[in-house]
Design an enzyme around this catalytic site. Sequence first.
Site, PDB file in Angstrom:
ATOM      1  N   LEU A 209       0.970  -1.069   0.113  1.00  0.00           N
ATOM      2  CA  LEU A 209       0.023   0.011  -0.052  1.00  0.00           C
ATOM      3  C   LEU A 209       0.966   1.245  -0.015  1.00  0.00           C
ATOM      4  CD1 LEU A 209      -2.920   0.727   2.420  1.00  0.00           C
ATOM      5  CD2 LEU A 209      -0.880   2.167   2.607  1.00  0.00           C
ATOM      6  N   ASN A 210       0.512   2.306  -0.797  1.00  0.00           N
ATOM      7  CA  ASN A 210       1.090   3.410  -0.661  1.00  0.00           C
ATOM      8  C   ASN A 210       0.272   4.698  -0.500  1.00  0.00           C
ATOM      9  OD1 ASN A 210       1.677   3.052  -3.421  1.00  0.00           O
ATOM     10  ND2 ASN A 210       2.344   5.042  -3.659  1.00  0.00           N
ATOM     11  N   ASP A 211       0.089   5.826  -1.152  1.00  0.00           N
ATOM     12  CA  ASP A 211      -0.783   6.947  -0.918  1.00  0.00           C
ATOM     13  C   ASP A 211      -2.079   6.730  -0.551  1.00  0.00           C
ATOM     14  OD1 ASP A 211       1.910   7.546  -2.133  1.00  0.00           O
ATOM     15  OD2 ASP A 211       0.957   8.800  -3.642  1.00  0.00           O
TER      16      ASP A 211
ATOM     17  N   GLN B 256      -3.117   3.498  -3.335  1.00  0.00           N
ATOM     18  CA  GLN B 256      -2.353   2.860  -4.025  1.00  0.00           C
ATOM     19  C   GLN B 256      -1.897   1.395  -3.754  1.00  0.00           C
ATOM     20  OE1 GLN B 256      -0.275   4.728  -6.843  1.00  0.00           O
ATOM     21  NE2 GLN B 256      -2.592   5.004  -6.724  1.00  0.00           N
TER      22      GLN B 256
ATOM     23  N   TYR C 164      -1.797   5.892 -10.861  1.00  0.00           N
ATOM     24  CA  TYR C 164      -1.248   6.743 -10.044  1.00  0.00           C
ATOM     25  C   TYR C 164      -2.234   7.361  -9.181  1.00  0.00           C
ATOM     26  CZ  TYR C 164       3.599   5.251 -11.170  1.00  0.00           C
ATOM     27  OH  TYR C 164       4.734   4.643 -11.333  1.00  0.00           O
ATOM     28  N   SER C 165      -1.680   8.317  -8.203  1.00  0.00           N
ATOM     29  CA  SER C 165      -2.697   8.906  -7.271  1.00  0.00           C
ATOM     30  C   SER C 165      -3.432  10.159  -7.679  1.00  0.00           C
ATOM     31  CB  SER C 165      -1.469   9.580  -6.150  1.00  0.00           C
ATOM     32  OG  SER C 165      -0.995   8.633  -5.257  1.00  0.00           O
TER      33      SER C 165
ATOM     34  N   ARG D  23       1.865  14.914 -12.082  1.00  0.00           N
ATOM     35  CA  ARG D  23       0.816  13.976 -11.775  1.00  0.00           C
ATOM     36  C   ARG D  23       0.190  14.474 -10.473  1.00  0.00           C
ATOM     37  NH1 ARG D  23       5.948  11.297 -11.230  1.00  0.00           N
ATOM     38  NH2 ARG D  23       6.887  11.327  -9.034  1.00  0.00           N
TER      39      ARG D  23
ATOM     40  N   GLU E 234       5.607  16.334  -5.105  1.00  0.00           N
ATOM     41  CA  GLU E 234       4.273  15.133  -5.543  1.00  0.00           C
ATOM     42  C   GLU E 234       2.970  15.790  -4.453  1.00  0.00           C
ATOM     43  OE1 GLU E 234       6.340  11.227  -6.381  1.00  0.00           O
ATOM     44  OE2 GLU E 234       6.720  11.413  -4.380  1.00  0.00           O
TER      45      GLU E 234
HETATM   46  C1  FRU Z   1       3.897   9.317  -4.148  1.00  0.00           C
HETATM   47  C2  FRU Z   1       3.642   8.712  -5.480  1.00  0.00           C
HETATM   48  C3  FRU Z   1       2.910   9.773  -6.274  1.00  0.00           C
HETATM   49  C4  FRU Z   1       2.326   9.000  -7.479  1.00  0.00           C
HETATM   50  C5  FRU Z   1       2.307   7.454  -6.680  1.00  0.00           C
HETATM   51  C6  FRU Z   1       2.475   6.155  -7.328  1.00  0.00           C
HETATM   52  O1  FRU Z   1       4.230   8.458  -3.034  1.00  0.00           O
HETATM   53  O2  FRU Z   1       5.191   8.943  -6.046  1.00  0.00           O
HETATM   54  O3  FRU Z   1       3.479  10.810  -6.702  1.00  0.00           O
HETATM   55  O4  FRU Z   1       1.136   9.319  -8.062  1.00  0.00           O
HETATM   56  O5  FRU Z   1       3.361   7.722  -5.558  1.00  0.00           O
HETATM   57  O6  FRU Z   1       2.208   5.168  -6.544  1.00  0.00           O
END
Ligand code: FRU
Length: 466
Positions: free
Chosen positions: A22-24, A40, A85-86, A153, A207
């Site tokens: 998991l990320n953002d 994410q 992406y985010s 992005r 970002e």
């Molecule tokens: C931030 C990021 C965003 C991008 C996403 C990709 O952590 O790099 O800029 O959209 O993660 O997973």
Amino acid sequence: MVGRQPDGWRLKFHLMPPEGWLNDPNGLCQFRGQYHIFFQYQPEDPRGTGKTPRLWGHYAGPGLTKLRFEGIPFEQNELDRNGSYSGSALVEDGKLQLFYTGNIRLPGEYDYIHDGRESNTIRIVSNDGLHFGTKELLLRTADYPSDCTRHVRDPKVWKENGNYYMVLGARLKEEKGAVLLYRSSDLKRWEFLKCITTGEAFGYMWECPDYFRVGKYALLSVCPQGLGPEEYRYQNVYQSGYFTVTGILEDAPQLGEFREWDYGFDFYAPQTFADDRGRRLLIGWAGMPDAPYENPTAERGWQHALTIPREIVEENGKVLQKPVRELEDLRYGATALTGENSFVLEDGSGEVMLRKSGEDEYPWQIMIGEGLRISGGDGTVCLELSEQWGRGRRVRRARVGKCRKIRLLIDTSMAELYLNGGETVFTARFYPDYSGNRQLEVKLRCPGMEGFGWQLKNMDTGMKTR
Ligand code: FRU
């Protein structure tokens, strides 16, 4: 512990991936009374490598501690074939609309900064919050200003004075982070208004931008990459924080000082939204991209989590972050505490809330088990992890002035520390040896303070937490 043994590091009141990476946080909103928290997600790749494309995952439910995993909200196609992406959500006229970046990596020999990468700004609409329609391409690489590299992005969309606005994070060719501001009257055609940045470069890339008002401020939140570390600031590989901003829609917006959202090891890419109680809520990724350490949970098939939602308020000119009130519903077993008490978290999770009675400042310290020490008393606060609990993370510090209030949330392998009513916050993961039970002793050496301790139970996700 490996294999089928219980995983003591699974969290009880933080959202995690059911499995994988998991990320953002993405697309945060409330729609028809339900909260929606997208993120994410790489279900098959707990290390988040490029082996599988990055997707969106989805939690939804009637309350911030009552959320179910709803799976993957939409499939990838040629517009986002190397990663969805985010992005953000806009709820209007009975529709939940998502705006996000479709990442394309062209095959070949490219640096993927100045060439070889394309970023599509995409809109996708749902009538029920679960099923999404056809993707609409709003902006493509050729549409972005010519002084941008291929790193553009993370759209965040909002409505103001009858118009829609969007900010995008960008890396300018002069190695400078910036935000691109767009306007639309119909959410389909977007007109570029301006590029917002600092005079001198403040990092090479920004970002995950966000823009919102809180109390007397308008804040522009960004995640700058490329700032050098200082003793009390910018200690992680990338940062996240906000500028106060005046006149963002006018000719010459002014950015104020930059302040970090969080001083812990594990915090990045926050996003905010307004809920139907008029609260401005922020959720961050309790993780860090490109960090020089790896969470040992990856060996157990999952990695990372989101922070608990924090209400953002402005009080006496200060921007404060407060754990949402709903978290208090998870409390049980209240214990009155003096500043010299000890108490035990029975199953790895609980809360400590302390307040200083007098004016005098003494050195203070809170120990959690043998591995997490939080100390202060000289105008700064220090969060330290032992070698075993830290796995490559050791110390984070911040200047806080006089420490009048401490609130600490412990959740098996994550701490969130709120100082002085949320003026300064630290988020940190930690990894105790939970091979027997998950008991953790909390030892306070906080002269002149008193308060309460609680156990905290699981939030309701219908998911196995151990
Ligand atoms: C931030 C990021 C965003 C991008 C996403 C990709 O952590 O790099 O800029 O959209 O993660 O997973």
